[in-house]
Design a protein around this motif. Structure first.
Motif, short mmCIF file in Angstrom:
data_model
loop_
_atom_site.label_atom_id
_atom_site.label_comp_id
_atom_site.label_asym_id
_atom_site.label_seq_id
_atom_site.Cartn_x
_atom_site.Cartn_y
_atom_site.Cartn_z
N THR A 77 -4.88 -38.35 -43.58
CA THR A 77 -4.23 -38.77 -42.68
C THR A 77 -4.43 -40.43 -43.05
O THR A 77 -5.77 -40.61 -42.40
CB THR A 77 -4.41 -38.34 -41.22
N GLU A 112 -1.39 -42.98 -37.85
CA GLU A 112 -0.68 -42.23 -36.97
C GLU A 112 -0.17 -42.95 -35.63
O GLU A 112 -0.93 -43.87 -35.41
CB GLU A 112 -1.87 -41.10 -36.48
N LYS A 170 8.42 -46.58 -41.30
CA LYS A 170 7.63 -46.62 -40.05
C LYS A 170 8.74 -47.21 -38.84
O LYS A 170 8.45 -46.61 -37.78
CB LYS A 170 6.47 -47.32 -40.22
N PRO A 190 6.59 -39.07 -32.32
CA PRO A 190 5.18 -39.00 -32.60
C PRO A 190 5.10 -38.55 -34.24
O PRO A 190 5.59 -37.87 -34.68
CB PRO A 190 4.37 -38.20 -31.98
N TYR A 191 4.33 -39.58 -35.03
CA TYR A 191 4.30 -39.21 -36.60
C TYR A 191 3.02 -39.67 -37.08
O TYR A 191 2.14 -40.47 -36.45
CB TYR A 191 5.64 -40.20 -37.27
N ARG A 192 2.61 -39.19 -38.37
CA ARG A 192 1.71 -39.61 -38.93
C ARG A 192 2.04 -39.65 -40.52
O ARG A 192 2.93 -39.20 -40.81
CB ARG A 192 0.62 -38.61 -38.79
N PHE A 230 5.51 -34.99 -35.18
CA PHE A 230 5.01 -33.81 -34.43
C PHE A 230 6.07 -32.99 -33.64
O PHE A 230 6.59 -33.59 -32.68
CB PHE A 230 3.82 -34.13 -33.51
N TRP A 264 3.15 -30.19 -37.05
CA TRP A 264 3.61 -31.32 -37.83
C TRP A 264 4.92 -30.92 -38.76
O TRP A 264 4.41 -29.92 -39.46
CB TRP A 264 2.29 -31.99 -38.57
#
Length: 424
Positions: free
Chosen positions: A127, A130, A310, A319-321, A343, A350
């Motif tokens: 990762t 985030e 992004k 919400p993301y990573r 998420f 995820w």
């Protein structure tokens, strides 16, 4: 496809890269490839010598005829006939060796970039970023497949009736939300400088080989055997193939394209919540971005693509990573890939919604996609692509993360595209 000269001259580097991928029988295939190349080059050298000798004898025959030395000319004519048979035999052998070499090269995946981490599976991905706040849902919150049924916006059973599992029917506000996402993604991409193109949803075999789906994904693509055409697994295939057998100028860079298409994948089915609903489909919608870049600019372009995706997720307020994929999870054609995941609060997991990759020269070598550099020499370009975005899991994340006891709210940025602000 790796260049055979690179493999020959950098054998240990290639084997090290393939080891990072956990590629089976790497040394055996690399050795076979180098041997096939040696045999091909030796055959070419022998053929060139035979042709050169035949050309020389033809000139000598002409000289002998002119000088009246007919007997000597006739002897040489017999020898040239023998050389002609030999050259035909060598030409056939050369073609066999070239095909053997090409088929071996098709089996070897791309070499990972040095920053790709070692690893065996998605558990070893790293990762790197985030963002976004995971919402706290109300009591009784549902996964998206239950929400779809509750609000009658996606009908999985109807799709199963019409076609089979993995082919949902979007209805009412579900269909409008789907269309809104497509238009929003395309607008974001075109505003960022990507030219929109509409491309075929079926491609020929040359196109599938050009971007690396064949032979690697043989059996995973829907295939019309009668016309030998393949339904596309992603718009990357037809869009990138626009530039197959093309020689560009340096001034043409960067080339940026975006396309919306349905995508078709014959992935093996399995059971469980991780593949329920929109989590895995055989037909789904996706908006793609593709870039053709100068080799010195491709990793800068990759960073721009990451920032672009992004920006979209920040506007959707999901919400993301971002994950940097390890060698064992890297796609066949990629040198470096970043996965975006949102998420899903209702599923507490995820969901992958985008891959952004740099293929360096791997696809370009298959495609014969080249450019003239400042010195007038021909080089291979770099190709990149990314999902911007794949709709099913984005939609799943929106439905689950934006659900309330009154209904499913629509992200503010999508309301002008939808024409409504809640599904209830």
């Amino acid at each position: 496809m790796l260049q055979v000269a690179f493999i020959r001259e950098n054998k240990e580097t290639v084997l090290k890269g393939l080891a990072k991928r956990n590629f089976k029988n790497a040394e055996e295939i690399v050795n076979q490839t180098i041997l096939a190349d040696e045999q091909r080059r030796a055959t070419q050298t022998e053929l060139d010598a035979v042709l050169a000798e035949s050309n020389k004898l033809s000139k000598d025959i002409g000289i002998f005829f002119k000088s009246g030395e007919r007997e000597k000319a006739e002897i040489l004519k017999l020898k040239t006939a023998q050389l002609k048979d030999k050259s035909k035999e060598l030409s056939e052998k050369l073609q066999e060796k070239a095909t053997e070499l090409q088929n071996l090269l098709y089996l070897i995946p791309n070499i990972p970039n040095e920053i790709v981490p070692a690893g065996n599976s998605d558990e070893d991905n790293i990762t790197v970023f985030e963002a976004g706040k995971i919402p706290a849902l109300y009591d009784g919150a549902l996964p998206h497949w239950e929400l779809a049924k509750k609000y009658d916006i996606i009908d999985f059973e109807l799709g199963n009736k019409i076609t089979g599992a993995g082919f949902p029917v979007y209805k009412g506000k579900g269909a409008r939300l789907q269309r809104a996402l497509i238009n929003y993604f395309l607008d974001k991409n075109t505003k960022a400088g990507y030219q929109e193109v509409q491309v075929p949803y079926m491609v020929n075999e040359a196109s599938a080989y050009g971007t690396g789906q064949l032979p690697d994904k043989e059996g995973q693509m829907y295939h019309d055997a009668q016309d030998n055409l393949y339904l596309i697994p992603t718009a990357e295939v037809p869009v990138t193939n626009i530039f197959r057998d093309v020689i560009l100028k340096e001034s043409d860079f960067p080339i940026c394209k975006t396309a919306y298409t349905p995508c078709f994948r014959r992935e093996a089915g399995s059971y469980g919540a991780h593949v329920r609903g929109l989590n895995r489909l055989h037909q789904f919608d996706k908006v793609e971005i593709v870039r053709i870049e100068h080799p010195t600019k491709s990793y800068e372009a990759l960073e721009k693509m990451l920032e672009h995706v992004k920006d979209i997720l920040n506007e959707l307020k999901l919400p993301y990573r971002i994950l940097r994929l390890c060698g064992g999870d890297l796609g066949f054609t990629s040198a470096l890939t970043y996965d975006f995941e949102v998420f899903s609060t209702a599923q507490n997991r995820w969901l992958e919604i985008s891959s952004v990759s740099n293929f360096e020269t791997f696809q370009a070598n298959r495609l014969k996609l080249r450019f003239k550099n400042a010195n007038g020499k021909t080089e291979l370009a770099h190709t990149l692509n990314g999902s911007s975005l794949a709709l099913p899991r984005v939609l799943a994340g929106l439905l689950e993360n934006y659900q309330t006891s009154e209904g499913i709210k629509i992200p503010e940025v999508l309301i002008p595209y939808c024409g409504f602000d809640i599904i209830n």
